[in-house]
Scaffold this motif. Structure first.
Motif, short mmCIF file in Angstrom:
data_model
loop_
_atom_site.label_atom_id
_atom_site.label_comp_id
_atom_site.label_asym_id
_atom_site.label_seq_id
_atom_site.Cartn_x
_atom_site.Cartn_y
_atom_site.Cartn_z
N PHE A 191 0.84 -1.20 0.00
CA PHE A 191 0.00 0.00 0.00
C PHE A 191 0.87 1.25 0.00
O PHE A 191 0.61 2.21 -0.74
N SER A 192 1.92 1.24 0.79
CA SER A 192 2.81 2.40 0.89
C SER A 192 3.48 2.71 -0.45
O SER A 192 3.57 3.87 -0.87
N LEU A 193 3.95 1.67 -1.13
CA LEU A 193 4.64 1.88 -2.41
C LEU A 193 3.68 2.37 -3.49
O LEU A 193 4.05 3.20 -4.32
N ILE A 194 2.45 1.87 -3.46
CA ILE A 194 1.48 2.34 -4.46
C ILE A 194 1.05 3.77 -4.16
O ILE A 194 0.91 4.59 -5.08
N ARG A 195 0.85 4.10 -2.89
CA ARG A 195 0.51 5.49 -2.53
C ARG A 195 1.61 6.44 -2.98
O ARG A 195 1.33 7.56 -3.44
N ARG A 196 2.85 5.99 -2.89
CA ARG A 196 3.98 6.83 -3.30
C ARG A 196 3.89 7.20 -4.78
O ARG A 196 4.30 8.31 -5.18
N LEU A 197 3.33 6.33 -5.62
CA LEU A 197 3.20 6.63 -7.05
C LEU A 197 2.34 7.88 -7.26
O LEU A 197 2.63 8.71 -8.11
N TYR A 198 1.27 7.99 -6.46
CA TYR A 198 0.41 9.17 -6.55
C TYR A 198 1.12 10.40 -6.00
O TYR A 198 1.02 11.50 -6.55
N GLU A 199 1.85 10.20 -4.89
CA GLU A 199 2.54 11.34 -4.26
C GLU A 199 3.62 11.91 -5.17
O GLU A 199 3.94 13.10 -5.10
N LEU A 200 4.20 11.06 -6.04
CA LEU A 200 5.21 11.55 -6.99
C LEU A 200 4.57 12.34 -8.12
O LEU A 200 5.29 12.99 -8.90
N GLY A 201 3.24 12.29 -8.23
CA GLY A 201 2.56 13.03 -9.29
C GLY A 201 2.77 12.43 -10.66
O GLY A 201 2.81 13.15 -11.67
N LEU A 202 2.89 11.10 -10.73
CA LEU A 202 3.13 10.45 -12.02
C LEU A 202 1.88 10.48 -12.89
O LEU A 202 0.76 10.64 -12.41
N GLN A 203 2.08 10.33 -14.20
CA GLN A 203 0.96 10.24 -15.13
C GLN A 203 0.24 8.91 -14.94
O GLN A 203 0.80 7.94 -14.44
N GLU A 204 -1.01 8.87 -15.39
CA GLU A 204 -1.81 7.65 -15.24
C GLU A 204 -1.12 6.43 -15.84
O GLU A 204 -1.06 5.36 -15.23
N LYS A 205 -0.56 6.59 -17.03
CA LYS A 205 0.14 5.48 -17.71
C LYS A 205 1.25 4.90 -16.83
O LYS A 205 1.41 3.69 -16.72
N ASP A 206 2.03 5.78 -16.20
CA ASP A 206 3.14 5.33 -15.36
C ASP A 206 2.63 4.67 -14.08
O ASP A 206 3.20 3.68 -13.62
N ILE A 207 1.58 5.22 -13.50
CA ILE A 207 1.00 4.60 -12.31
C ILE A 207 0.49 3.21 -12.65
O ILE A 207 0.73 2.25 -11.90
N ARG A 208 -0.17 3.07 -13.78
CA ARG A 208 -0.68 1.75 -14.18
C ARG A 208 0.45 0.75 -14.39
O ARG A 208 0.38 -0.39 -13.93
N ASN A 209 1.51 1.16 -15.09
CA ASN A 209 2.63 0.26 -15.35
C ASN A 209 3.32 -0.19 -14.07
O ASN A 209 3.62 -1.38 -13.88
N LEU A 210 3.59 0.77 -13.18
CA LEU A 210 4.29 0.44 -11.94
C LEU A 210 3.38 -0.30 -10.97
O LEU A 210 3.84 -1.17 -10.22
N TYR A 211 2.10 0.04 -10.99
CA TYR A 211 1.15 -0.71 -10.19
C TYR A 211 1.15 -2.18 -10.59
O TYR A 211 1.15 -3.08 -9.73
N ARG A 212 1.14 -2.44 -11.88
CA ARG A 212 1.15 -3.83 -12.36
C ARG A 212 2.35 -4.58 -11.81
O ARG A 212 2.26 -5.74 -11.40
N PHE A 213 3.52 -3.93 -11.81
CA PHE A 213 4.73 -4.59 -11.31
C PHE A 213 4.59 -4.89 -9.81
O PHE A 213 4.81 -6.02 -9.36
N ILE A 214 4.23 -3.87 -9.05
CA ILE A 214 4.10 -4.04 -7.59
C ILE A 214 3.06 -5.10 -7.27
O ILE A 214 3.28 -5.99 -6.44
N ASP A 215 1.91 -5.02 -7.93
CA ASP A 215 0.83 -5.94 -7.64
C ASP A 215 1.20 -7.38 -7.98
O ASP A 215 0.77 -8.32 -7.32
N TRP A 216 2.00 -7.54 -9.01
CA TRP A 216 2.37 -8.90 -9.44
C TRP A 216 3.38 -9.54 -8.51
O TRP A 216 3.26 -10.71 -8.16
N VAL A 217 4.41 -8.78 -8.11
CA VAL A 217 5.47 -9.40 -7.30
C VAL A 217 5.10 -9.47 -5.82
O VAL A 217 5.48 -10.40 -5.12
N MET A 218 4.31 -8.50 -5.33
CA MET A 218 3.96 -8.47 -3.90
C MET A 218 2.64 -9.20 -3.68
O MET A 218 1.67 -8.63 -3.17
#
Length: 317
Positions: A191-218
């Motif tokens: 949860f902390s790592l995914i929240r950080r994606l929003y706090e960095l102000g990333l674009q939706e595309k980048d949040i989706r890509n990185l979310y997929r990685f986090i969600d898959w490995v964790m």
């Protein structure tokens, strides 16, 4: 399933993230090589060329290889062989494999490749970086670049401060390793790592890509996964973003893919009999589009060789 869950194909998210953010990966892990490259010219993944030099018998492997053509600042093309070792084994002849692939690329295409390795294992002493032999009249010393993800444990503040996508990748990887058999702690870090994606102000595309990685490995046990989804849904509703349902969309896509895998495996078993584990693992790495194509093709299968031929023709490295 046991309380501690691990996916059989953790190479899949690495393949996806390397393709989506290859220049950023190089900048993060291998800054010296990056100084040679002109990123204004597009890079090209040489999947077909790499398939020509690999042994087709290497099924169920736990590593990722990407052969990439880039352009030097001086104007010449140069090939990079990026290797991600997901789960090293102590008996693995890793350095020899790095040399062998480099040699095969030169032999087949006449191109000297820069060989680079990302080591994801948990053994702090395992640090291969060369392959050599020495005889009275002939000697060889082949050196290759390596990065050990374990070393970033002591650079956590640096990772937190970075907006490079691969800072997030390394953080997710390390916290997955550190929370083995600690599902509650893993859920909190996820949860902390995914929240950080929003706090960095990333674009939706980048949040989706990185979310997929986090969600898959964790990966979490089902009960905690359900709790996580509820908390994450609440978090997204509190955001002022226009892509409130990012998590729900990704969850839907993942659900469709897992459902597709189940159906295809069931149909294959009816057609060709019990599948060896190596084939099951390869099918679990297929994209939704590839699963749909296999679902159509398997109607003509009569033996397991038909499946092997289809995978060799359609599955990317």
């Amino acid at each position: 399933m046991t309380e501690e869950l691990e996916r059989v194909d953790n190479d899949s998210p690495w393949k996806e993230i390397l393709e989506a953010y290859f220049p950023q990966a190089m900048q993060f892990f291998f800054p010296q090589t990056v100084e040679l490259i002109n990123w204004e010219r597009p890079h090209e993944f040489l999947d077909k060329e790499f398939q020509q030099i690999t042994r087709k018998a290497e099924l169920g492997r736990r590593y990722v290889d990407k052969l990439v053509k880039v352009w030097q600042i001086q104007g010449q093309e140069i090939w990079l062989l990026i290797h991600v070792e997901i789960q090293a084994k102590s008996e693995d002849i890793f350095a020899e494999r790095m040399f062998s692939y480099n040699l095969r690329i030169f032999d087949r295409f006449g191109k000297p490749a820069i060989s680079l390795a990302i080591l994801c294992d948990t053994d702090p002493k395992w640090r291969p970086n060369q392959y050599s032999y020495n005889y009275p009249n002939t000697k060889l010393n082949f050196e290759f670049g390596t990065v050990k993800l374990l070393d970033y444990q002591n650079r956590w503040t640096e990772l937190e401060a970075s907006d490079n996508p691969f800072a997030t990748v390394v953080m997710a990887h390390l916290k997955t390793q550190q929370t083995t058999k600690k599902p509650g702690e893993r859920k909190a870090w996820k949860f902390s790592l995914i929240r950080r994606l929003y706090e960095l102000g990333l674009q939706e595309k980048d949040i989706r890509n990185l979310y997929r990685f986090i969600d898959w490995v964790m990966i979490l046990p089902k009960a905690l996964e359900a709790e996580f989804w509820q908390e994450f849904k609440q978090f997204e509703q509190e955001q002022t973003m226009s892509y409130i349902t990012t998590g729900e969309r990704i969850g839907y896509e993942r659900g469709k893919q897992e459902q597709g895998q189940t159906l295809v495996l069931r149909q294959l078993q009816k057609r060709v009999g019990e599948l060896p584990q190596e084939f099951r693992e390869r099918i679990q790495t297929l994209s939704l589009e590839q699963l749909e194509a296999l679902d159509e093709a398997l109607l003509d299968f009569t033996a397991i060789e038909d499946l092997l031929n289809w995978l060799e023709a359609n599955q990317t490295t």
